[in-house]
Design a protein around this motif. Structure first.
Motif, short mmCIF file in Angstrom:
data_model
loop_
_atom_site.label_atom_id
_atom_site.label_comp_id
_atom_site.label_asym_id
_atom_site.label_seq_id
_atom_site.Cartn_x
_atom_site.Cartn_y
_atom_site.Cartn_z
N THR A 150 4.48 43.64 129.76
CA THR A 150 5.01 42.89 130.89
C THR A 150 5.28 41.46 130.47
OG1 THR A 150 2.80 42.28 131.63
CG2 THR A 150 3.69 44.38 132.45
N SER A 151 5.79 40.68 131.46
CA SER A 151 6.08 39.28 131.17
C SER A 151 4.82 38.49 130.90
CB SER A 151 6.86 38.66 132.34
OG SER A 151 6.10 38.77 133.54
N ASN A 152 3.66 38.97 131.44
CA ASN A 152 2.42 38.26 131.19
C ASN A 152 1.96 38.38 129.74
OD1 ASN A 152 2.25 37.46 133.88
ND2 ASN A 152 1.16 39.33 134.48
N ASP A 153 2.48 39.40 129.04
CA ASP A 153 2.11 39.60 127.64
C ASP A 153 2.97 38.77 126.70
OD1 ASP A 153 0.17 41.39 128.40
OD2 ASP A 153 1.57 43.10 128.34
N LYS A 154 3.96 38.06 127.21
CA LYS A 154 4.85 37.28 126.36
C LYS A 154 4.28 35.89 126.11
CE LYS A 154 9.12 39.62 127.77
NZ LYS A 154 10.48 39.44 128.36
N VAL A 155 4.61 35.38 124.92
CA VAL A 155 4.17 34.05 124.52
C VAL A 155 5.40 33.28 124.06
CG1 VAL A 155 2.67 32.69 123.00
CG2 VAL A 155 1.94 34.94 123.80
N PHE A 188 10.66 30.00 120.50
CA PHE A 188 10.54 31.38 120.07
C PHE A 188 9.72 32.12 121.11
CE2 PHE A 188 11.17 28.93 116.24
CZ PHE A 188 12.07 29.68 115.51
N GLU A 189 10.13 33.35 121.44
CA GLU A 189 9.44 34.16 122.44
C GLU A 189 9.09 35.50 121.83
OE1 GLU A 189 10.06 35.78 127.06
OE2 GLU A 189 11.62 34.62 126.03
N THR A 190 7.83 35.92 122.00
CA THR A 190 7.37 37.18 121.45
C THR A 190 6.19 37.67 122.27
OG1 THR A 190 6.65 38.32 119.44
CG2 THR A 190 5.75 36.12 119.83
N TYR A 191 5.70 38.87 121.94
CA TYR A 191 4.56 39.45 122.63
C TYR A 191 3.25 39.03 121.95
CZ TYR A 191 7.91 42.44 125.05
OH TYR A 191 8.96 42.90 125.81
N LYS A 192 2.19 38.97 122.73
CA LYS A 192 0.88 38.63 122.18
C LYS A 192 0.43 39.66 121.15
CE LYS A 192 -0.91 36.09 126.20
NZ LYS A 192 -2.00 36.02 127.20
N SER A 193 0.82 40.89 121.35
CA SER A 193 0.42 41.94 120.39
C SER A 193 1.04 41.70 119.02
CB SER A 193 0.84 43.31 120.92
OG SER A 193 2.25 43.36 121.14
N THR A 194 2.16 41.01 118.98
CA THR A 194 2.80 40.74 117.70
C THR A 194 2.00 39.75 116.88
OG1 THR A 194 4.95 41.12 118.75
CG2 THR A 194 4.97 40.04 116.60
N LEU A 195 1.20 38.91 117.54
CA LEU A 195 0.50 37.82 116.88
C LEU A 195 -0.90 38.20 116.44
CD1 LEU A 195 1.54 34.98 119.34
CD2 LEU A 195 2.68 35.69 117.24
N ARG A 196 -1.19 39.49 116.40
CA ARG A 196 -2.53 39.90 116.01
C ARG A 196 -2.86 39.55 114.56
NH1 ARG A 196 -2.60 45.96 118.79
NH2 ARG A 196 -2.70 45.22 120.98
N ARG A 197 -1.82 39.43 113.72
CA ARG A 197 -2.05 39.07 112.32
C ARG A 197 -2.56 37.63 112.19
NH1 ARG A 197 0.64 42.57 108.56
NH2 ARG A 197 1.89 44.15 109.61
N ILE A 198 -2.15 36.75 113.16
CA ILE A 198 -2.59 35.36 113.15
C ILE A 198 -3.17 35.06 114.52
CG2 ILE A 198 -1.95 33.01 112.52
CD1 ILE A 198 0.54 34.05 111.27
N PRO A 199 -4.38 35.50 114.83
CA PRO A 199 -4.92 35.33 116.20
C PRO A 199 -5.22 33.89 116.55
CG PRO A 199 -6.60 36.20 114.71
CD PRO A 199 -5.31 36.19 113.93
N GLN A 200 -5.38 33.00 115.57
CA GLN A 200 -5.77 31.64 115.89
C GLN A 200 -4.69 30.88 116.64
OE1 GLN A 200 -5.53 32.92 112.90
NE2 GLN A 200 -4.41 31.61 111.46
N ILE A 201 -3.43 31.28 116.52
CA ILE A 201 -2.40 30.49 117.17
C ILE A 201 -2.30 30.80 118.66
CG2 ILE A 201 -1.05 30.35 115.06
CD1 ILE A 201 0.83 32.42 116.16
N ILE A 202 -2.80 31.97 119.12
CA ILE A 202 -2.75 32.24 120.56
C ILE A 202 -4.01 31.74 121.26
CG2 ILE A 202 -1.28 34.25 120.22
CD1 ILE A 202 -3.69 36.03 120.64
N GLU A 203 -4.98 31.31 120.49
CA GLU A 203 -6.16 30.72 121.10
C GLU A 203 -5.95 29.26 121.42
OE1 GLU A 203 -9.32 31.39 118.42
OE2 GLU A 203 -9.33 33.58 118.68
#
Length: 421
Positions: free
Chosen positions: A3-8, A17-32
């Protein structure tokens, strides 16, 4: 389904740049992080984001390798994840940067770019620093350029004297001189020996050049802030060796030793005299292209060794082939190629396309082997020479661009303070 809530949304250097939170699992520190604005390079981040999506890291070809390395370190991406198709350019950027840094360091070491750092507050040390710059940096001021031109003139005069000494126009008739000789019973006798005097003009040139270069190296040693380092500089060692022939000749005349006949001293002095030709390397201080030529050969030592290995292999193979090819019809004469070691000369001369013609095959099979040798030599040169040319062009262009920038001083070992911003 996302959903739109999963977008970052990321703002990277003004580019969103727009992407999903699941895409950023390789670099989790940037979504924190609470704020998703990063003042970084958007072009490299685009490649990083694509790597998070596909698992393949492809780099932008328009960005410098050093900048890419900095960005990858910031985002926590390892260099080992770079794809093979992009690794060649990235690695060449890194190697080029390292080679240019080493070039600047070696240029300072070879040319003797040393300055008085801590002692500048003392007037006497300031004078020594000015004297050092005057003698070693031709671009320091107008007077240093004039001195550099004078030094070049003395170098050419010294080389002229060294070469003209062997020309018949400057040969002087030998003189009969009485030389003291000791017999078996320790009694002194005088024998007549032929002594070849030096032409007066060449003798004057040698004396003037010797005094000039001797005074120069003494003054440079006095002005140098680091005496031990001065004695280990390659250019200074060359200057010492170039002065050795004149010193030996003067010492021999002072102690009364006469290099006549076929004495070992005469042979030694003639061999030492060859060292005077090393004075031509002093021109590297005034002509950077000459120093770059030798530096390119030094920096390309691995390629040169590989070429030497190819030459040795080709020499062994083709000398063996030509020996047995000519043996079939010339046995037992073997005039041109009596053995495989004696065929080494022919193989090297043919592979380098020199072809003196002193030794050549006479059989049809020998012609075929000779053709193969010449063609392989052309391929060998074609594979190795471009590497040397590319390195020389790289170093030469970098030197030309940095000529307007003053050379940074070498720090002494005890100077380890960090730069102030």
């Amino acid at each position: 389904m996302s959903t739109s809530n999963d977008k970052v949304v990321f703002n990277i250097g003004g580019t969103k740049f727009e992407t999903y939170k699941s895409t950023l699992r390789r670099i989790p520190q940037i979504i924190e992080h609470g704020d998703y604005f990063f003042d970084r390079d958007p072009n490299v981040f685009k490649s990083v984001l694509q790597y998070l999506r596909t698992g393949q890291l492809h780099l932008p070809s328009s960005t410098c390798g050093s900048a890419i390395k900095t960005e990858l370190e910031f985002w926590g991406v390892e260099e080992s994840t770079i794809e093979d198709c992009c690794w060649l350019n990235y690695n060449s950027w890194s190697q080029t940067l390292d080679n240019l840094k080493k070039l600047e360091k070696d240029r300072q070491v070879t040319m003797g770019s040393i300055r008085h750092e801590k002692q500048l507050i003392r007037k006497s040390r300031r004078y020594l620093n000015n004297g050092w710059q005057f003698l070693n940096n031709p671009n320091w001021n107008l007077w240093s350029k004039i001195y550099g031109a004078i030094s070049v003139i003395f170098v050419f005069l010294s080389i002229f004297s060294y070469v003209a000494f062997t020309h018949e126009y400057f040969q002087v008739q030998p003189l009969d001189e009485l030389i003291p000789n000791t017999t078996a019973d320790n009694s002194s006798q005088w024998t007549s020996e032929k002594m070849v005097p030096v032409h007066p003009l060449l003798f004057t040139i040698d004396c003037v050049c010797f005094i000039f270069f001797l005074l120069e190296i003494i003054v440079r040693f006095v002005c140098c802030p680091y005496k031990v380092r001065f004695c280990t500089r390659p250019m200074n060692i060359i200057d010492f060796l170039a002065l050795l022939p004149d010193v030996v000749a003067i010492c021999a005349s002072w102690v009364g030793v006469f290099p006549v006949g076929d004495s070992g001293l005469k042979t030694f002095i003639l061999l030492v005299r060859v060292m005077r030709v090393l004075r031509i390397f002093r021109l590297m201080r005034f002509f950077p292209g000459l120093w770059l030529l030798f530096y390119t050969l030094k920096a390309s030592i691995n390629e040169l060794l590989l070429m030497l290995l190819f030459v040795i292999i080709g020499m062994l193979v083709f000398s063996s082939l030509i020996y047995y090819a000519e043996e079939r019809e010339n046995f037992p004469k073997r005039e041109n190629f009596p053995s495989i070691p004696q065929a080494f000369w022919w193989a090297i001369i043919t592979m380098t396309t020199v072809g003196y013609g002193d030794v050549s095959p006479v059989t049809n099979l020998g012609y075929l082997v000779g053709s193969m040798t010449a063609i392989s030599g052309l391929l060998l040169i074609g594979f190795t020479v471009p590497v040397l040319v590319n390195n020389f062009i790289l170093y030469y262009n970098h030197t030309q661009l940095s000529r307007s920038v003053p050379v940074l001083p070498l720090k002494s070992p005890e100077q380890t303070t960090s730069p102030k911003f």
